[in-house]
Design a protein around this motif. Structure first.
Motif, short mmCIF file in Angstrom:
data_model
loop_
_atom_site.label_atom_id
_atom_site.label_comp_id
_atom_site.label_asym_id
_atom_site.label_seq_id
_atom_site.Cartn_x
_atom_site.Cartn_y
_atom_site.Cartn_z
N PRO A 1 10.37 1.56 -3.48
CA PRO A 1 10.53 2.32 -2.24
C PRO A 1 9.30 3.15 -1.90
O PRO A 1 9.18 3.68 -0.79
N ASN A 2 8.37 3.27 -2.83
CA ASN A 2 7.12 4.01 -2.59
C ASN A 2 6.06 3.16 -1.90
O ASN A 2 4.97 3.64 -1.65
N TYR B 1 0.44 2.73 0.86
CA TYR B 1 0.52 2.35 2.27
C TYR B 1 -0.38 1.14 2.49
O TYR B 1 -1.55 1.16 2.12
N LYS C 1 2.46 6.97 -3.83
CA LYS C 1 2.86 6.35 -2.57
C LYS C 1 1.77 5.35 -2.17
O LYS C 1 0.58 5.66 -2.24
N VAL D 1 2.85 -1.79 6.93
CA VAL D 1 2.88 -1.73 8.38
C VAL D 1 2.11 -2.93 8.93
O VAL D 1 1.01 -3.22 8.48
N LYS E 1 5.03 1.10 1.45
CA LYS E 1 5.32 0.91 2.87
C LYS E 1 4.25 0.02 3.47
O LYS E 1 3.05 0.31 3.36
N LYS F 1 4.91 -8.36 3.58
CA LYS F 1 5.65 -7.12 3.83
C LYS F 1 6.92 -7.07 2.99
O LYS F 1 7.17 -6.09 2.28
N GLU G 1 7.26 -4.49 -0.25
CA GLU G 1 8.23 -3.40 -0.10
C GLU G 1 9.41 -3.55 -1.06
O GLU G 1 10.05 -2.56 -1.40
#
Length: 97
Positions: free
Chosen positions: A78-79, A51, A49, A83, A81, A70, A74
């Motif tokens: 799908p892993n 981030y 994952k 922000v 993310k 972004k 992305e």
């Protein structure tokens, strides 16, 4: 990054999937040295994952197009993310640190 087992966390002012992370750049396969390619590899092989905390720029001072970053990151997996600061708040009054 290639040894990550569970999670990778990235924060930065100016992040792009096109950044070269590995030097020297392989002239035969330059794409293999880019952030986006490396992240794709570790999410697909290890189910890691990722981030990313990306600064939402004030385009008058720093035109780094965080929306592009972004969307591009992305779309890799799908892993991943990403922000950024909410768009409805003045970005020049916000920082990710």
């Amino acid at each position: 990054l290639s040894k990550a087992k569970h999670e990778v966390m990235i924060a930065g002012w100016w992040i792009s999937p096109e950044f070269y992370l590995v030097r020297p750049i392989d002239p035969k396969n330059p794409e293999n040295n880019r952030l986006g390619t490396i992240l794709k590899s570790i999410t697909s092989q290890n189910n890691v994952k990722i981030y990313v905390l990306a600064y939402r720029e004030s385009p008058y001072f720093l035109p780094n197009d965080s929306n592009y970053t972004k969307d591009a990151l992305e779309s890799i997996s799908p892993n991943i993310k990403v922000v950024t600061h909410p768009i409805n708040i003045i970005p020049s009054l916000w920082s990710h640190h």
